[in-house]
Design a protein around this motif. Structure first.
Motif, mmCIF file in Angstrom:
data_model
loop_
_atom_site.group_PDB
_atom_site.id
_atom_site.type_symbol
_atom_site.label_atom_id
_atom_site.label_comp_id
_atom_site.label_asym_id
_atom_site.label_seq_id
_atom_site.Cartn_x
_atom_site.Cartn_y
_atom_site.Cartn_z
ATOM 1 N N LEU A 24 -65.910 93.610 -21.084
ATOM 2 C CA LEU A 24 -64.595 93.386 -20.493
ATOM 3 C C LEU A 24 -63.580 93.038 -21.576
ATOM 4 O O LEU A 24 -63.837 92.166 -22.394
ATOM 5 N N PRO A 25 -62.398 93.681 -21.574
ATOM 6 C CA PRO A 25 -61.375 93.286 -22.550
ATOM 7 C C PRO A 25 -60.940 91.847 -22.288
ATOM 8 O O PRO A 25 -60.847 91.417 -21.132
ATOM 9 N N ALA A 26 -60.674 91.110 -23.371
ATOM 10 C CA ALA A 26 -60.267 89.712 -23.230
ATOM 11 C C ALA A 26 -59.005 89.615 -22.363
ATOM 12 O O ALA A 26 -58.862 88.698 -21.558
ATOM 13 N N LEU A 27 -58.129 90.617 -22.510
ATOM 14 C CA LEU A 27 -56.878 90.602 -21.745
ATOM 15 C C LEU A 27 -57.150 90.583 -20.246
ATOM 16 O O LEU A 27 -56.500 89.866 -19.485
ATOM 17 N N VAL A 28 -58.158 91.360 -19.820
ATOM 18 C CA VAL A 28 -58.487 91.428 -18.393
ATOM 19 C C VAL A 28 -58.975 90.070 -17.900
ATOM 20 O O VAL A 28 -58.623 89.614 -16.811
ATOM 21 N N VAL A 29 -59.786 89.396 -18.727
ATOM 22 C CA VAL A 29 -60.285 88.078 -18.346
ATOM 23 C C VAL A 29 -59.101 87.118 -18.146
ATOM 24 O O VAL A 29 -59.052 86.354 -17.172
ATOM 25 N N PHE A 30 -58.149 87.174 -19.060
ATOM 26 C CA PHE A 30 -56.968 86.310 -18.940
ATOM 27 C C PHE A 30 -56.180 86.635 -17.670
ATOM 28 O O PHE A 30 -55.740 85.737 -16.956
ATOM 29 N N LEU A 31 -56.015 87.919 -17.399
ATOM 30 C CA LEU A 31 -55.247 88.320 -16.216
ATOM 31 C C LEU A 31 -55.928 87.838 -14.941
ATOM 32 O O LEU A 31 -55.277 87.308 -14.047
ATOM 33 N N VAL A 32 -57.268 88.020 -14.876
ATOM 34 C CA VAL A 32 -57.987 87.635 -13.669
ATOM 35 C C VAL A 32 -57.895 86.120 -13.469
ATOM 36 O O VAL A 32 -57.595 85.636 -12.375
ATOM 37 N N LEU A 33 -58.143 85.369 -14.535
ATOM 38 C CA LEU A 33 -58.147 83.908 -14.404
ATOM 39 C C LEU A 33 -56.734 83.368 -14.185
ATOM 40 O O LEU A 33 -56.531 82.421 -13.436
ATOM 41 N N GLY A 34 -55.761 83.974 -14.861
ATOM 42 C CA GLY A 34 -54.405 83.443 -14.810
ATOM 43 C C GLY A 34 -53.635 83.871 -13.570
ATOM 44 O O GLY A 34 -52.854 83.100 -13.019
ATOM 45 N N PHE A 35 -53.869 85.115 -13.103
ATOM 46 C CA PHE A 35 -53.070 85.630 -11.996
ATOM 47 C C PHE A 35 -53.926 86.073 -10.818
ATOM 48 O O PHE A 35 -53.533 85.888 -9.668
ATOM 49 N N GLY A 36 -55.100 86.646 -11.102
ATOM 50 C CA GLY A 36 -55.934 87.183 -10.031
ATOM 51 C C GLY A 36 -56.464 86.086 -9.121
ATOM 52 O O GLY A 36 -56.222 86.088 -7.913
ATOM 53 N N LEU A 37 -57.162 85.138 -9.698
ATOM 54 C CA LEU A 37 -57.805 84.104 -8.880
ATOM 55 C C LEU A 37 -56.790 83.217 -8.152
ATOM 56 O O LEU A 37 -56.997 82.901 -6.985
ATOM 57 N N PRO A 38 -55.695 82.803 -8.799
ATOM 58 C CA PRO A 38 -54.715 81.994 -8.058
ATOM 59 C C PRO A 38 -54.131 82.728 -6.861
ATOM 60 O O PRO A 38 -53.792 82.103 -5.861
#
Lengths: 260, 291
Positions: free
Chosen positions: B129-143
């Motif tokens: 997984l690209p690090a960017l995707v992890v940030f997006l999911v944790l920062g915007f997806g899950l909230p």
């Protein structure tokens, strides 16, 4: 094949009793049917060609290899019993490896004390005292603070012997202790083992050193193809072998001069 | 050069002709050839340097990348806030990643098959997984998905960096554990140590020495990955180097901040790669008597 117990001092039960030991790795049967008794204070040398299963047999005694069948009783402890506290049992069986296996990140002192303090729960002072006594026994007192990497092979092996002795074991197992050594350091290690034998330690030694076996062993066991072919006093098995396989092996390993 | 006559016996006349008329170049020794090759390479370099010096628009370049006043205006915030935040994020992410990685590596080596599978799935998932995707999911997806998911920014950054780095470090730790000779465990077990005690007192300390250089490299990668925190759009004092640099570039309409933050990243990464080389010299090749 039956193994005669020839030790004169065999009044009590044997300290190691191996009965019908079998060991397979997958479909490869390494030990077919081994039975062997070792009495307290006895020195037994196990000889035989490589691949004969002698190291496997030795490693089964402290269950570094799990036996596939049969039973092994050491000092009254049934080593194949799943309820046995195997870690406690192993503290009473010292083992010396062909490749020394000293802990490279620790000093000699730490090698000798770590299991004493962590497993036997001895105090630091007591563990140090035991370590110093045993390191003196192998003649390396001055190497107490050295790292294993700075020692020669022979010195490392003597430290490994001292490490095993520091647990005050009832039995010592030696797995080809001199096979990985430079020829000039073999003598020191054998001398340490000789002293140990004279001090009355029960020893099972897998070795290629025929001279050592001849001089030190109370009994010599010749193994081939996963069975004990011949066993008896050293002067009989090495000096006057009865079985053809023993004769063939000895004529291969002994120098022609010694045969003459 | 004379052409050898096509005689029946080409072997006799053929080779004789070139030797007689050989040019000096053809007779150059290997050393001379290497010297010539080096000379040509220097010449190319010099030509390129001269071309750049002549045709580059220096005043414009300096105006875009080297405005001292803009660079000076970034201080002290670029150090006291941005550089500090980058270091804090990297350190927190690395610490979390190391803990996760140790667990995953031990699971990967477990005798229980299910643990091995879970660890393998985890590693493959986060490594792919690209690090960017992890940030997006944790920062915007899950909230968005869970209303109650409301973690502080710092924690989100720490978890994201931890997850990203743990997969790589787990594989490094596993390789390090497996590089410790089996005889070490056997010796420890023969002295009565349990398998977990042998792992923690004998194997892991030796594995750590083997993997210190690669782990330092992982720390360098993580320092750079921490720049992704900028997409979370943190508060002003939560800005790390990349976020500050981006903000300053927008504010000043100039690229000088870019150079300043690049130098700041180098302040972090160059000492680390030096440390990595030192550790490699110290532990990398020395087997410290382990057979």
């Amino acid at each position: 094949m039956n193994v005669p117990t020839t030790s004169a001092a065999s009044t009590a039960a044997p300290i190691i009793a191996i009965r019908n030991l079998q060991k397979s790795f997958g479909t490869n049967k390494v030990l077919t049917d081994i039975s062997l008794d070792v009495d307290k204070g006895e020195v037994v040398c196990v000889i035989g060609p490589s691949g004969s299963g002698k190291s496997t047999m030795l490693r089964c005694i402290n269950t570094l290899e799990t036996p596939s069948g049969g039973s092994i009783v050491v000092d009254g402890m049934d080593m194949t019993d799943l309820d046995l506290d195997i870690d406690a049992a192993r503290t009473r069986i010292g083992m010396v490896f062909q490749s020394f296996n000293l802990f490279g990140h620790l000093t000699v002192r730490e090698n000798l004390t770590i299991a004493q303090t962590k497993v036997l729960k001895r105090s630091k002072a007591e563990a140090n005292k035991v370590a110093e006594a045993n390191l003196a026994k192998v003649g390396l007192s001055e190497k107490m603070e050295a790292k294993p990497g700075s020692l020669s092979g022979g010195q490392q092996q003597r430290v490994a012997i001292a490490r095993a002795l520091s647990m005050d074991p009832d039995v010592m197992l030696f797995d080809e202790p001199t096979s990985a050594l430079d020829p000039e350091t073999v003598g020191d290690v054998l001398q340490v083992m000789r002293n140990l034998a004279e001090a009355g330690m029960t020893m099972v030694v897998v070795t290629h050193e025929m001279e050592f076996a001849r001089q030190v062993a109370d009994r010599v066991v010749f193994m081939d193809g996963g069975v004990v072919v011949e066993a008896g006093p050293a002067k009989d098995v090495i000096g006057n072998p009865q079985e053809q396989r023993t004769k063939d092996f000895l004529s291969r390993v002994l120098h022609p001069g010694q045969l003459g | 050069m004379s052409v050898p006559t096509a005689s029946e016996d080409g072997r006799q006349t053929g080779p004789a002709v070139p030797t007689a008329t050989a040019t000096p170049k053809a007779r150059m020794s290997k050393r001379q050839k290497a010297k010539l090759s080096r000379g040509i390479q220097y010449a190319i370099l010099i030509v390129i340097a001269i071309l750049i010096a002549i045709f580059a628009d220096w005043p414009k370049l300096i105006d875009s990348f080297g405005r001292v006043d803009i660079a000076a205006g970034m201080f002290p915030d670029v150090i006291t806030m941005a550089l500090k935040n980058t270091v804090v994020y990297t350190f927190l992410g690395f610490a979390l990643g190391l803990v996760i990685a140790l667990f995953v590596a031990l699971m990967r080596l477990s005798s229980v098959g299910v643990y091995r599978w879970l660890a393998t799935i985890y590693i493959e998932f986060f490594r792919g997984l690209p690090a960017l995707v992890v940030f997006l999911v944790l920062g915007f997806g899950l909230p968005v998905a869970f209303e109650n998911f409301n973690l502080p920014q710092l924690v989100i950054i720490m978890i994201a960096l931890g997850l990203v780095s743990s997969a790589y470090m787990a594989e490094t730790i596993r390789a390090g554990i497996q590089a410790v000779p089996k005889g070490q465990i056997e010796a420890a077990r023969s002295l009565g140590m349990s398998s977990s005690r042998a792992m923690f007192t004998i194997v892991l300390p030796q594995a750590m020495r083997i993997i210190l250089p690669p782990l330092t490299n992982e720390l360098i990668l993580l320092a750079k990955d921490s720049s992704l925190a900028y997409i979370l759009g943190s508060s002003v004092d939560g800005r790390e180097l990349a976020a500050l640099g981006r903000a300053e570039i927008v504010n000043t309409a100039n690229l000088t901040p870019f150079i300043v933050i690049a130098l700041c990243y180098l302040i972090i990464t160059i000492p680390l790669s030096y440390l990595s080389r030192v550790l490699e010299r110290k532990y990398g090749s020395a087997d410290s008597g382990v057979k």
